[in-house]
Design a protein around this motif. Structure first.
Motif, PDB file in Angstrom:
ATOM      1  N   GLU A 201       0.824  -1.201   0.000  1.00 50.42           N
ATOM      2  CA  GLU A 201       0.000   0.000   0.000  1.00 50.42           C
ATOM      3  C   GLU A 201       0.865   1.260   0.000  1.00 50.42           C
ATOM      4  O   GLU A 201       0.596   2.221  -0.733  1.00 50.42           O
TER       5      GLU A 201
ATOM      6  N   GLN B 179       2.297   1.806  -3.375  1.00 49.95           N
ATOM      7  CA  GLN B 179       1.322   2.365  -4.310  1.00 49.95           C
ATOM      8  C   GLN B 179       1.148   3.873  -4.082  1.00 49.95           C
ATOM      9  O   GLN B 179       1.099   4.655  -5.033  1.00 49.95           O
ATOM     10  N   GLU B 180       1.054   4.276  -2.780  1.00 49.45           N
ATOM     11  CA  GLU B 180       0.930   5.709  -2.482  1.00 49.45           C
ATOM     12  C   GLU B 180       2.177   6.473  -2.946  1.00 49.45           C
ATOM     13  O   GLU B 180       2.084   7.582  -3.496  1.00 49.45           O
ATOM     14  N   HIS B 181       3.353   5.884  -2.724  1.00 46.28           N
ATOM     15  CA  HIS B 181       4.604   6.523  -3.163  1.00 46.28           C
ATOM     16  C   HIS B 181       4.629   6.682  -4.685  1.00 46.28           C
ATOM     17  O   HIS B 181       5.072   7.726  -5.211  1.00 46.28           O
ATOM     18  N   ALA B 182       4.153   5.671  -5.384  1.00 52.84           N
ATOM     19  CA  ALA B 182       4.127   5.733  -6.850  1.00 52.84           C
ATOM     20  C   ALA B 182       3.163   6.805  -7.338  1.00 52.84           C
ATOM     21  O   ALA B 182       3.446   7.522  -8.315  1.00 52.84           O
ATOM     22  N   GLU B 183       2.005   6.944  -6.662  1.00 53.54           N
ATOM     23  CA  GLU B 183       1.038   7.970  -7.062  1.00 53.54           C
ATOM     24  C   GLU B 183       1.589   9.373  -6.842  1.00 53.54           C
ATOM     25  O   GLU B 183       1.356  10.288  -7.635  1.00 53.54           O
ATOM     26  N   LEU B 184       2.342   9.564  -5.748  1.00 57.53           N
ATOM     27  CA  LEU B 184       2.866  10.899  -5.428  1.00 57.53           C
ATOM     28  C   LEU B 184       4.070  11.275  -6.273  1.00 57.53           C
ATOM     29  O   LEU B 184       4.254  12.441  -6.627  1.00 57.53           O
TER      30      LEU B 184
ATOM     31  N   SER C 237       5.342   9.270  -9.107  1.00 58.52           N
ATOM     32  CA  SER C 237       5.390   8.653 -10.448  1.00 58.52           C
ATOM     33  C   SER C 237       6.556   7.678 -10.596  1.00 58.52           C
ATOM     34  O   SER C 237       6.946   7.331 -11.706  1.00 58.52           O
TER      35      SER C 237
ATOM     36  N   SER D 145       8.168   3.983 -10.419  1.00 52.99           N
ATOM     37  CA  SER D 145       7.556   2.667 -10.677  1.00 52.99           C
ATOM     38  C   SER D 145       8.539   1.519 -10.522  1.00 52.99           C
ATOM     39  O   SER D 145       8.182   0.372 -10.747  1.00 52.99           O
TER      40      SER D 145
END
Length: 410
Positions: A19, A22-27, A29, A31
């Motif tokens: 989780e 995923q939050e780190h990737a959303e903030l 970008s 991957s």
């Protein structure tokens, strides 16, 4: 060894769960994530119980709050990481339960209720205000607002902070009374005023240094200009003295020639054989030798001197004639193949006003090689008679006549 964290390959951050990844990737970008055996630190502040996930985060916490003691509970919280993606239908409460399902019960920390209300009245959410008060050690309204400003970009800024239930928390500091608050505000304003004054003084010192530097550069430039002017004046005086010396020698030679001629007419013998030879013989020999630039230069100088003497009452007109002659010879020297620069109409009104009407102007051009053609209507310099050395010499003589204020006095 099993993986205990997920590591971001782009920035190196360690994350506890899928989780968080995923939050780190959303903030960010990012991957590129991989399983890591390096655990995420769990450094718990003994003063305010704030958990720090890295040494950098604990250093920042120490810098902001002054708290220096931390308990390392990394080994207690480290568990093999689950790489299973959470189900889409999972509720927020389920996620919290899954991540906090540990031996210790997590509770919301106690904070100063009065300051919390003041923060909420300023527009901050309860979770954000509670987090700010907790992590700033309930240091007061100013410290809480400062903490919020510094952490407004944190991903969990609006999540309610949780601490172990058995953690001892320092009693929240009592909020300030209105008098104390006004005194604190006055102190802050005074501190801001002093800081502004110090900044203005520093800026003024920098400006003064810059003014001093510019002043030194201007003084140095002025000194160099004055040195150059002195050198120019010395060179001008030297040229004037040389001009005077040549004029005196020429007058002396003319007097000797006149004296010898008078003795010859009277039938008297020459006073000295060495004096009788030079003048006529040398002049006679020069007439049979090819014209050299040095001889031409002497003729040009004499012609210009005569022109100035003949029109000494109108110095501006003489100077304009010199400048016009310099333009003519300069055009021919730079463009010897252009016929338009080598041909001058004598009846041209501008030419007559500037050069033709002055005694000596046309003679100077003839010394430079110009010839009268078409019944005296034009001055023309044939291409095969263009002598660049003579033209350069004439340009030097004209430049000297224009710039030397004592030219033609003798």
């Amino acid at each position: 060894m099993a993986g205990v964290s997920l590591k971001c390959g782009d920035c190196g951050a360690l994350l506890k769960s899928v989780e968080e990844a995923q939050e780190h990737a959303e903030l960010t970008s990012h991957s590129n994530f991989s399983e890591s055996t390096e655990p995420v630190l769990n450094l718990l502040c003994t003063a305010c119980s704030k958990p720090c996930r890295s040494k950098t985060e604990s250093d920042l916490h120490t810098k902001r709050t002054g708290h220096t003691e931390f308990i390392d509970k990394t080994s207690e919280a480290t568990k093999p990481i689950s790489l299973e993606v959470p189900k889409v239908g999972a509720t927020a409460e389920g996620a919290v339960t899954a991540t906090t399902n540990q031996d210790e019960e997590m509770v919301v920390p106690e904070v100063d209720k009065k300051i919390l209300e003041e923060l909420e009245s300023m527009g901050f959410s309860t979770a954000r205000a509670t987090r700010a008060l907790h992590y700033s050690g309930n240091a007061g309204l100013e410290a809480s607002v400062t903490w919020i400003v510094e952490h407004e970009n944190d991903p969990d800024i609006d999540q309610m902070p949780l601490i172990p239930a058995n953690t001892k928390v320092e009693a929240p500091k009592p909020s300030l009374t209105p008098e104390e608050l006004r005194a604190k505000q006055q102190e802050l304003r005074e501190r801001a005023r002093k800081k502004k004054e110090e900044e203005e003084k520093r800026t003024e010192r920098e400006r003064e240094k810059e003014r001093i530097r510019i002043g030194k550069e201007l003084l140095e430039a002025k000194r160099i200009e004055e040195d150059n002017e002195r050198k120019r004046i010395l060179a001008l005086r030297k040229a004037e003295k040389e001009e005077e010396r040549r004029a005196r020698e020429k007058i002396k030679q003319k007097l000797e020639e006149d004296k010898a001629e008078r003795r010859r007419k009277l039938g008297l013998p020459p006073e000295e054989p060495s004096v009788a030879k030079p003048a006529p013989v040398v002049e006679e020999k020069k007439s049979f030798l090819p014209v050299r630039p040095a001889t031409k230069a002497e003729q040009m100088r004499e012609c210009l001197r005569s022109l100035k003497q003949n029109h000494k009452e109108d110095d501006a007109r003489v100077k304009r004639a010199f400048q016009t002659l310099l333009t003519y010879v300069g055009n021919v020297a730079r463009n010897p193949d252009e016929e338009k620069f080598r041909k001058i109409r004598l009846t041209n009104q501008s030419f007559q006003e500037r050069v033709g009407a002055l005694k000596g102007g046309i003679e100077f051009l003839e010394i430079c090689g110009f010839e009268k053609i078409d019944g005296g209507e034009f001055l023309f310099l044939p291409r095969n008679k263009v002598d660049i050395a003579v033209l350069n010499s004439s340009g030097s003589e004209l430049d000297s006549a224009i710039k030397n204020p004592f030219f033609g006095i003798l």
